[in-house]
Scaffold this motif. Structure first.
Motif, PDB file in Angstrom:
ATOM      1  N   GLY A  13      -3.240   0.601  -3.488  1.00 58.68           N
ATOM      2  CA  GLY A  13      -3.048  -0.641  -2.934  1.00 58.68           C
ATOM      3  C   GLY A  13      -2.821  -1.641  -4.009  1.00 58.68           C
ATOM      4  O   GLY A  13      -3.519  -1.772  -5.173  1.00 58.68           O
TER       5      GLY A  13
ATOM      6  N   GLN B  71     -12.543   0.143   0.349  1.00 58.06           N
ATOM      7  CA  GLN B  71     -11.496   0.097  -0.865  1.00 58.06           C
ATOM      8  C   GLN B  71     -12.636  -0.273  -2.059  1.00 58.06           C
ATOM      9  O   GLN B  71     -13.399  -0.669  -1.930  1.00 58.06           O
TER      10      GLN B  71
ATOM     11  N   THR C 203      -5.224   5.888  -0.333  1.00 57.61           N
ATOM     12  CA  THR C 203      -4.071   5.078  -0.297  1.00 57.61           C
ATOM     13  C   THR C 203      -4.252   4.177  -1.706  1.00 57.61           C
ATOM     14  O   THR C 203      -5.597   3.854  -1.947  1.00 57.61           O
TER      15      THR C 203
ATOM     16  N   GLN D 276     -11.182   1.583   6.584  1.00 55.30           N
ATOM     17  CA  GLN D 276     -10.606   1.826   5.146  1.00 55.30           C
ATOM     18  C   GLN D 276     -11.527   1.174   4.117  1.00 55.30           C
ATOM     19  O   GLN D 276     -12.026   0.245   4.190  1.00 55.30           O
TER      20      GLN D 276
ATOM     21  N   GLN E  15       0.921  -1.079  -0.083  1.00 47.32           N
ATOM     22  CA  GLN E  15       0.249   0.003  -0.057  1.00 47.32           C
ATOM     23  C   GLN E  15       0.710   1.201   0.031  1.00 47.32           C
ATOM     24  O   GLN E  15       1.835   1.306   0.575  1.00 47.32           O
TER      25      GLN E  15
ATOM     26  N   GLU F 275       0.476   4.919   0.615  1.00 45.19           N
ATOM     27  CA  GLU F 275      -0.426   5.983   1.504  1.00 45.19           C
ATOM     28  C   GLU F 275       0.262   7.313   0.962  1.00 45.19           C
ATOM     29  O   GLU F 275       1.286   8.155   1.427  1.00 45.19           O
TER      30      GLU F 275
END
Length: 224
Positions: free
Chosen positions: A73, A129, A71, A127, A63, A65
């Protein structure tokens, strides 16, 4: 100075500023869940039952950031998928009259090398995603058990195959939700929906994968 030189210098300054504040994180992950191989048979069926089957994955993640909240990934995983379905095909005589059913039970296994890439938005310890997953088939196998009654006698067979007639590539959108437990540990859930038609073009059926899973990540560096 050229007209666009100031713009280039400003963009370079912004990139270096972001890069200096960025964090690079790597770690290991393991996950388990359920999946289905949604199958559409291009033939007449008397009955059809699609079962949930186990799904497992393990691998590593990276990842990057680049801001407080955003972020990028990329994961590299080995994924083991199972698929089970029961198909009832009409058994007919030479005059096309129904005599009963042939029951086929399919158990299939697939091993994929998968690479999900995603963007993530962080809020407190959460988080969110959203991204894309591409998978390459490493191997497959299948077991077919069928049974039918002929002249009052139950006939059964059990056949194993080393390969399943599927394509080497699968892909589709992937969504995930992760929660930070400690500096190094995260718990995460995900949902994947394959949009590729994975059965070979000459197969009698069409199929797509989906799976949901729950797992943990261990950061080799400090995870905020």
């Amino acid at each position: 100075m050229l007209p666009y030189s100031k713009t280039l210098i400003l963009l370079l300054f912004l990139f270096l500023s972001i890069h200096s504040k960025a964090q690079h994180r790597v770690g290991l992950q393991i996950m388990g869940g359920v999946n289905q191989m949604e199958t559409d048979w291009n033939t007449e069926l008397e009955t059809y039952t699609l079962h949930l089957a186990p799904y497992a994955a393990f691998g590593a993640f990276y990842q990057y950031e680049f801001s407080e909240h955003w972020t990028a990934g990329c994961d590299v995983q080995f994924q083991q998928l199972y698929a089970k379905e029961k198909v009832g095909i009409p058994l007919r005589d030479q005059n096309n009259q129904a005599m009963g059913e042939i029951y086929n039970i399919y158990n299939r296994q697939f091993l994929y090398y998968s690479m999900p890439v995603y963007m993530a938005y962080s809020w407190k310890d959460w988080q969110f995603q959203f991204g894309w997953q591409t998978s390459w088939l490493l191997g497959s196998s299948a077991r077919l058990r069928n049974e039918f009654t002929e002249n009052g006698t139950l006939v059964q067979s059990d056949i194993r195959y080393d390969d399943v007639p599927v394509k080497d590539l699968d892909f589709g959108p992937r969504f995930g939700l992760a929660y930070q437990i400690t500096d190094r540990w995260q718990i995460e859930s995900l949902c994947y929906q394959g949009i590729a038609q994975v059965a070979l073009d000459n197969a009698r059926w069409e199929a797509r994968f989906w799976h949901v899973g729950l797992g943990v990540r261990y950061g080799m560096g400090v995870l905020r």
